[in-house]
Design a protein around this motif. Structure first.
Motif, PDB file in Angstrom:
ATOM      1  N   ARG A   1       0.821  -1.216   0.000  1.00  0.00           N
ATOM      2  CA  ARG A   1       0.000   0.000   0.000  1.00  0.00           C
ATOM      3  C   ARG A   1       0.855   1.266   0.000  1.00  0.00           C
ATOM      4  NH1 ARG A   1      -2.326  -3.858   2.906  1.00  0.00           N
ATOM      5  NH2 ARG A   1      -4.524  -4.294   2.674  1.00  0.00           N
ATOM      6  N   GLY A   2       0.938   1.916  -1.146  1.00  0.00           N
ATOM      7  CA  GLY A   2       1.530   3.244  -1.219  1.00  0.00           C
ATOM      8  C   GLY A   2       3.031   3.329  -1.087  1.00  0.00           C
ATOM      9  N   ARG A   3       3.757   2.211  -1.110  1.00  0.00           N
ATOM     10  CA  ARG A   3       5.201   2.277  -0.898  1.00  0.00           C
ATOM     11  C   ARG A   3       5.998   2.130  -2.189  1.00  0.00           C
ATOM     12  NH1 ARG A   3       6.068   5.120   3.324  1.00  0.00           N
ATOM     13  NH2 ARG A   3       8.170   4.299   3.381  1.00  0.00           N
ATOM     14  N   ILE A   4       5.404   2.506  -3.300  1.00  0.00           N
ATOM     15  CA  ILE A   4       6.109   2.597  -4.575  1.00  0.00           C
ATOM     16  C   ILE A   4       5.840   3.988  -5.120  1.00  0.00           C
ATOM     17  CG2 ILE A   4       6.219   1.793  -6.971  1.00  0.00           C
ATOM     18  CD1 ILE A   4       5.399  -0.984  -5.974  1.00  0.00           C
ATOM     19  N   ASN A   5       6.904   4.738  -5.367  1.00  0.00           N
ATOM     20  CA  ASN A   5       6.717   6.057  -5.969  1.00  0.00           C
ATOM     21  C   ASN A   5       7.741   6.355  -7.060  1.00  0.00           C
ATOM     22  OD1 ASN A   5       9.061   6.648  -4.574  1.00  0.00           O
ATOM     23  ND2 ASN A   5       8.177   8.293  -3.340  1.00  0.00           N
ATOM     24  N   THR A   6       8.547   5.354  -7.397  1.00  0.00           N
ATOM     25  CA  THR A   6       9.580   5.535  -8.416  1.00  0.00           C
ATOM     26  C   THR A   6       9.597   4.334  -9.341  1.00  0.00           C
ATOM     27  OG1 THR A   6      10.933   6.824  -6.886  1.00  0.00           O
ATOM     28  CG2 THR A   6      12.066   5.889  -8.790  1.00  0.00           C
ATOM     29  N   SER A   7       9.694   4.615 -10.626  1.00  0.00           N
ATOM     30  CA  SER A   7       9.863   3.564 -11.619  1.00  0.00           C
ATOM     31  C   SER A   7      10.961   3.983 -12.581  1.00  0.00           C
ATOM     32  CB  SER A   7       8.562   3.332 -12.396  1.00  0.00           C
ATOM     33  OG  SER A   7       8.761   2.328 -13.380  1.00  0.00           O
ATOM     34  N   VAL A   8      11.805   3.028 -12.923  1.00  0.00           N
ATOM     35  CA  VAL A   8      12.878   3.271 -13.887  1.00  0.00           C
ATOM     36  C   VAL A   8      12.753   2.211 -14.965  1.00  0.00           C
ATOM     37  CG1 VAL A   8      15.377   3.400 -14.246  1.00  0.00           C
ATOM     38  CG2 VAL A   8      14.387   4.194 -12.085  1.00  0.00           C
ATOM     39  N   MET A   9      12.831   2.639 -16.209  1.00  0.00           N
ATOM     40  CA  MET A   9      12.865   1.708 -17.340  1.00  0.00           C
ATOM     41  C   MET A   9      14.242   1.886 -17.987  1.00  0.00           C
ATOM     42  SD  MET A   9       9.378   0.667 -17.724  1.00  0.00           S
ATOM     43  CE  MET A   9       9.102   0.184 -19.360  1.00  0.00           C
ATOM     44  N   LYS A  10      14.916   0.762 -18.271  1.00  0.00           N
ATOM     45  CA  LYS A  10      16.266   0.817 -18.847  1.00  0.00           C
ATOM     46  C   LYS A  10      16.418  -0.222 -19.944  1.00  0.00           C
ATOM     47  CE  LYS A  10      18.864   1.941 -14.647  1.00  0.00           C
ATOM     48  NZ  LYS A  10      19.961   1.498 -13.787  1.00  0.00           N
ATOM     49  N   ARG A  11      17.287   0.135 -20.905  1.00  0.00           N
ATOM     50  CA  ARG A  11      17.692  -0.805 -21.947  1.00  0.00           C
ATOM     51  C   ARG A  11      19.201  -1.000 -21.866  1.00  0.00           C
ATOM     52  NH1 ARG A  11      14.525   2.552 -25.506  1.00  0.00           N
ATOM     53  NH2 ARG A  11      16.475   3.528 -26.097  1.00  0.00           N
ATOM     54  N   TYR A  12      19.628  -2.235 -21.944  1.00  0.00           N
ATOM     55  CA  TYR A  12      21.050  -2.579 -21.981  1.00  0.00           C
ATOM     56  C   TYR A  12      21.318  -3.314 -23.288  1.00  0.00           C
ATOM     57  CZ  TYR A  12      21.000  -1.707 -16.935  1.00  0.00           C
ATOM     58  OH  TYR A  12      20.860  -1.149 -15.699  1.00  0.00           O
ATOM     59  N   GLU A  13      22.216  -2.779 -24.085  1.00  0.00           N
ATOM     60  CA  GLU A  13      22.609  -3.420 -25.341  1.00  0.00           C
ATOM     61  C   GLU A  13      23.801  -4.332 -25.086  1.00  0.00           C
ATOM     62  OE1 GLU A  13      20.974  -3.087 -28.168  1.00  0.00           O
ATOM     63  OE2 GLU A  13      19.644  -1.486 -27.508  1.00  0.00           O
ATOM     64  N   PRO A  14      23.867  -5.468 -25.766  1.00  0.00           N
ATOM     65  CA  PRO A  14      25.062  -6.304 -25.642  1.00  0.00           C
ATOM     66  C   PRO A  14      26.309  -5.488 -26.019  1.00  0.00           C
ATOM     67  CG  PRO A  14      23.326  -7.511 -26.760  1.00  0.00           C
ATOM     68  CD  PRO A  14      22.860  -6.078 -26.637  1.00  0.00           C
ATOM     69  N   GLY A  15      27.351  -5.644 -25.224  1.00  0.00           N
ATOM     70  CA  GLY A  15      28.605  -4.954 -25.511  1.00  0.00           C
ATOM     71  C   GLY A  15      28.766  -3.594 -24.869  1.00  0.00           C
ATOM     72  N   GLU A  16      27.684  -2.999 -24.359  1.00  0.00           N
ATOM     73  CA  GLU A  16      27.841  -1.701 -23.708  1.00  0.00           C
ATOM     74  C   GLU A  16      28.235  -1.896 -22.251  1.00  0.00           C
ATOM     75  OE1 GLU A  16      24.323   0.767 -23.740  1.00  0.00           O
ATOM     76  OE2 GLU A  16      23.216  -0.594 -22.471  1.00  0.00           O
ATOM     77  N   SER A  17      28.805  -0.838 -21.655  1.00  0.00           N
ATOM     78  CA  SER A  17      29.195  -0.921 -20.251  1.00  0.00           C
ATOM     79  C   SER A  17      28.151  -0.209 -19.385  1.00  0.00           C
ATOM     80  CB  SER A  17      30.580  -0.299 -20.048  1.00  0.00           C
ATOM     81  OG  SER A  17      30.532   1.069 -20.382  1.00  0.00           O
ATOM     82  N   SER A  18      28.134  -0.589 -18.120  1.00  0.00           N
ATOM     83  CA  SER A  18      27.203   0.031 -17.174  1.00  0.00           C
ATOM     84  C   SER A  18      27.723  -0.186 -15.763  1.00  0.00           C
ATOM     85  CB  SER A  18      25.814  -0.594 -17.301  1.00  0.00           C
ATOM     86  OG  SER A  18      24.962  -0.138 -16.264  1.00  0.00           O
ATOM     87  N   ASN A  19      27.489   0.771 -14.895  1.00  0.00           N
ATOM     88  CA  ASN A  19      27.841   0.604 -13.486  1.00  0.00           C
ATOM     89  C   ASN A  19      26.989  -0.480 -12.819  1.00  0.00           C
ATOM     90  OD1 ASN A  19      29.942   2.434 -13.403  1.00  0.00           O
ATOM     91  ND2 ASN A  19      28.583   4.155 -12.954  1.00  0.00           N
ATOM     92  N   ALA A  20      25.850  -0.828 -13.425  1.00  0.00           N
ATOM     93  CA  ALA A  20      25.009  -1.899 -12.885  1.00  0.00           C
ATOM     94  C   ALA A  20      25.723  -3.249 -12.945  1.00  0.00           C
ATOM     95  CB  ALA A  20      23.695  -1.987 -13.656  1.00  0.00           C
ATOM     96  N   PHE A  21      26.774  -3.347 -13.775  1.00  0.00           N
ATOM     97  CA  PHE A  21      27.518  -4.598 -13.907  1.00  0.00           C
ATOM     98  C   PHE A  21      28.569  -4.751 -12.806  1.00  0.00           C
ATOM     99  CE2 PHE A  21      26.906  -3.921 -18.757  1.00  0.00           C
ATOM    100  CZ  PHE A  21      25.554  -4.198 -18.653  1.00  0.00           C
ATOM    101  N   LYS A  22      28.695  -3.726 -11.952  1.00  0.00           N
ATOM    102  CA  LYS A  22      29.641  -3.752 -10.832  1.00  0.00           C
ATOM    103  C   LYS A  22      28.838  -3.872  -9.526  1.00  0.00           C
ATOM    104  CE  LYS A  22      32.569  -0.530 -13.343  1.00  0.00           C
ATOM    105  NZ  LYS A  22      32.971   0.867 -13.418  1.00  0.00           N
TER     106      LYS A  22
END
Length: 165
Positions: free
Chosen positions: A73-94
């Motif tokens: 109940r009411g504890r979501i207020n943020t949504s993020v949509m992301k695309r990751y292409e093969p071969g690209e880098s991202s801090n999410a991989f660390k």
């Protein structure tokens, strides 16, 4: 397909409060979320709402589905949509924790397309395979990393929900 909870084999992950659900969204809802993510002009879009507001369609439909399914109940207020292409880098991989303002509540990460592996808690934990329509729910303070997309499966699109204080 029937939605079902998949418990990680690792006691370490279960003890950390991590849940994995396969075939989470109904197929039509998954398709709408993936189409939205594919059509974004940038690889990442963040949406934050105030109390009483709604996310733009179709994100609001996914938000309502998660809140109903998990009785949140009411504890979501943020949504993020992301695309990751093969071969690209991202801090999410660390190894990382999400920002402090997102750490007080659960995080919900839904794979919309592609394939990657989520490792949570520490390097010794069993990686969680994340094919399309997999939801991983974890406490906001969980240390984690995601693998780059598996190239044979193409672009990986994800949807994230959380509560930002």
């Amino acid at each position: 397909m029937e939605r079902h909870r998949f418990l990680p084999n690792s006691e370490r992950l279960r003890a950390a409060g991590i849940e994995v659900w396969r075939n989470f969204y109904p197929p039509d809802l998954l398709a709408r979320q993936a189409r939205h993510c594919m059509s974004m002009p940038t690889r990442k879009e963040t949406y934050t709402i105030n109390s009483g507001e709604s996310f733009p369609a179709p994100i609001d439909e996914a938000n309502r589905f998660i809140k109903t399914f998990f009785d949140t109940r009411g504890r979501i207020n943020t949504s993020v949509m992301k695309r990751y292409e093969p071969g690209e880098s991202s801090n999410a991989f660390k190894w990382h924790q999400d920002p402090p303002e997102l750490q007080d509540e659960s995080l919900w990460v839904i794979s919309l397309s592609g394939l990657a592996y989520l490792t949570a808690v520490d390097e010794d934990s069993e990686p969680i395979e994340c094919p399309p329509n997999t939801l991983v729910k974890m406490p906001g303070k969980t240390w984690h990393k995601i693998s780059p997309p598996v190239p044979e499966y193409g672009t990986r699109e994800i949807q994230f929900f959380g509560y930002q204080k």
